[in-house]
Structure formats: C-alpha cells, structure tokens
Scaffold this motif. Sequence first.
Motif, PDB file in Angstrom:
ATOM      1  N   LYS A  77      -4.463  12.304  10.672  1.00 39.36           N
ATOM      2  CA  LYS A  77      -5.815  12.211  10.103  1.00 39.36           C
ATOM      3  C   LYS A  77      -5.762  12.205   8.578  1.00 39.36           C
ATOM      4  N   MET A  78      -4.837  12.981   8.011  1.00 40.78           N
ATOM      5  CA  MET A  78      -4.793  13.094   6.557  1.00 40.78           C
ATOM      6  C   MET A  78      -4.295  11.826   5.881  1.00 40.78           C
ATOM      7  N   THR A  79      -3.523  10.999   6.584  1.00 42.34           N
ATOM      8  CA  THR A  79      -3.066   9.750   5.973  1.00 42.34           C
ATOM      9  C   THR A  79      -4.241   8.856   5.599  1.00 42.34           C
ATOM     10  N   SER A  80      -5.289   8.865   6.418  1.00 42.67           N
ATOM     11  CA  SER A  80      -6.465   8.055   6.074  1.00 42.67           C
ATOM     12  C   SER A  80      -7.327   8.743   5.019  1.00 42.67           C
ATOM     13  N   MET A  81      -7.287  10.078   4.951  1.00 44.61           N
ATOM     14  CA  MET A  81      -8.080  10.803   3.957  1.00 44.61           C
ATOM     15  C   MET A  81      -7.557  10.574   2.533  1.00 44.61           C
ATOM     16  N   VAL A  82      -6.229  10.527   2.378  1.00 40.42           N
ATOM     17  CA  VAL A  82      -5.666  10.323   1.031  1.00 40.42           C
ATOM     18  C   VAL A  82      -5.485   8.847   0.707  1.00 40.42           C
ATOM     19  N   GLY A  83      -5.529   8.002   1.725  1.00 38.80           N
ATOM     20  CA  GLY A  83      -5.467   6.560   1.506  1.00 38.80           C
ATOM     21  C   GLY A  83      -4.105   6.062   1.053  1.00 38.80           C
ATOM     22  N   PRO A  84      -3.994   4.745   0.828  1.00 36.57           N
ATOM     23  CA  PRO A  84      -2.708   4.140   0.470  1.00 36.57           C
ATOM     24  C   PRO A  84      -2.132   4.666  -0.834  1.00 36.57           C
ATOM     25  N   SER A  85      -2.976   5.129  -1.745  1.00 30.67           N
ATOM     26  CA  SER A  85      -2.484   5.623  -3.035  1.00 30.67           C
ATOM     27  C   SER A  85      -2.075   7.087  -2.977  1.00 30.67           C
ATOM     28  N   GLY A  86      -2.355   7.772  -1.866  1.00 35.88           N
ATOM     29  CA  GLY A  86      -1.978   9.169  -1.701  1.00 35.88           C
ATOM     30  C   GLY A  86      -0.695   9.302  -0.906  1.00 35.88           C
ATOM     31  N   GLN A  87      -0.339  10.546  -0.623  1.00 34.26           N
ATOM     32  CA  GLN A  87       0.875  10.773   0.170  1.00 34.26           C
ATOM     33  C   GLN A  87       0.710  12.004   1.043  1.00 34.26           C
TER      34      GLN A  87
END
Length: 248
Positions: A77-87
């Motif tokens: 779930k957190m991968t979509s919360m931080v998006g492509p620019s997050g980790q």
Amino acid sequence: MSDEKTHFGYQQVPIGEKAKRVADVFHSVADNYDIMNDVMSFGVHRLWKRFTLSQTGLKAGQKVLDLAGGTGDLALKMTSMVGPSGQVVLSDINGSMLRRGRERLIDNGVAGNIEYVQANAECLPFADDTFDCITIAFGLRNVTDKDKALRSMLRILKPGGRLLVLEFSKPVAPGLAPVYDAYSFKLLPLMGKYIAKDEDSYQYLAESIRMHPGQETLKGMMEEAGFNKVKYHNLSGGIVALHKGYKV
C-alpha cells in the motif's frame, strides 16, 4: 559467554538463542502466514493495518521503512502512497518472510520504488536521518532487545519523522480478557495445528503476545528511547494498540 536469559514465549532462554528460535518459528509459518492472519483475526487485521496506514502521513516523494514487514501487505500500500519519486524499504530479519513479501509485491506489479533488506531491528544498516516514517506491525514483540531496537529506529528517522508500532496489547474492554485468553491458548494453537500444520509455533505466538509490554509500558519505553509526543490508540478493545512517536 553471558548467561543472561530472556523470554521466548513463557520459556527462559539464553539471550543469544532467542533470535534463532524466533527465526525458526517464522521460517515454519511463512508459507501460511497470510491465510493464518485472516483466520486468526477473522480478517480484522486488515482494518488495523488500514488505520496504521492512515496515520503514516506519507506524501509523494517520501521514504518509508516497513520493519518486520514480512509478507509485505503494508509495504504494498505504501508504494502507491509515496509514488514513483518516493521509496519503500521492506525489511525483515527472516529470509523466508522477506522472500514471501518480495514475491507478493512482484506479483502485484510493484517495481522501481521498493527495496528489500534483511536486517535486525536492533542494529539497522541505514544512515542517520534517512526515513520520513518507520512502521513495525506485529514484529516488536519478537525483538530480543526492544530498547536497543527503538533507539536504532530513532537514529535513522529524519527530524520530524514518525514511528508507528502496531502490536498486540492488553485488553481494556470490560469482560474481554478472559474470552481473549480462552481464544489465545485453546483455539489459536488448534488453528495452527490444523491449518498451518504447526501447533508449537502458534503456541509461541500466543505466549509472546502475553509477554509483550502493555500500552503504558511501551509508551514509556518509546519516550525513554527519545521519541516525542508519544501516544497510542487502542483497537478492538485493546487487543491491539497503535503507538505513535516523533523524532524531534
């Protein structure tokens, strides 16, 4: 060699042995972990984790560590919360659990903003001030030196970053404790025996829940480690609690 002891469920074992014993439990349960979570909690663990995610405050571009992240349901779930620019870093001390988590995220098409790290929470292999948020769900009670682990988490949080600890706790709703005891020590090992084919591991899990610090004790431990503005939310009558603290 030190002859200091610590608890493994209700047993007293040498401190140096606990990590291996816990590892053996999770190697054993890894393949059935997700289905057992659903059966044991009647699916309510999904609501507890959804609430935890709502408290992360995560934004696009941020960096989050999911410790003892096991089969990766929070990390997914957190991968979509931080998006492509997050980790998102999914970390677990247990290689079998981490493998299951990696398989799950790959099956869900996640790539690019996820990293997998096998690590011990007591000595995390990350630089100071790295993460905006750290989550640890149903993992802290299995750590041998919880105080050391909390200090390790504080070190790698950025100033203003938050730690979320989702863990079984002490029932506070009237009349709940005896019902919960009967469930934990009679039904839970039976479910482990017949569904996961592993009664002993689920007996340990029930005992480890009882040995884990209660709400106020854990709050004090987080404050002692250096966390600020520590508070907790009781969920399901205190069967589970979410503790939250910040790094100044």
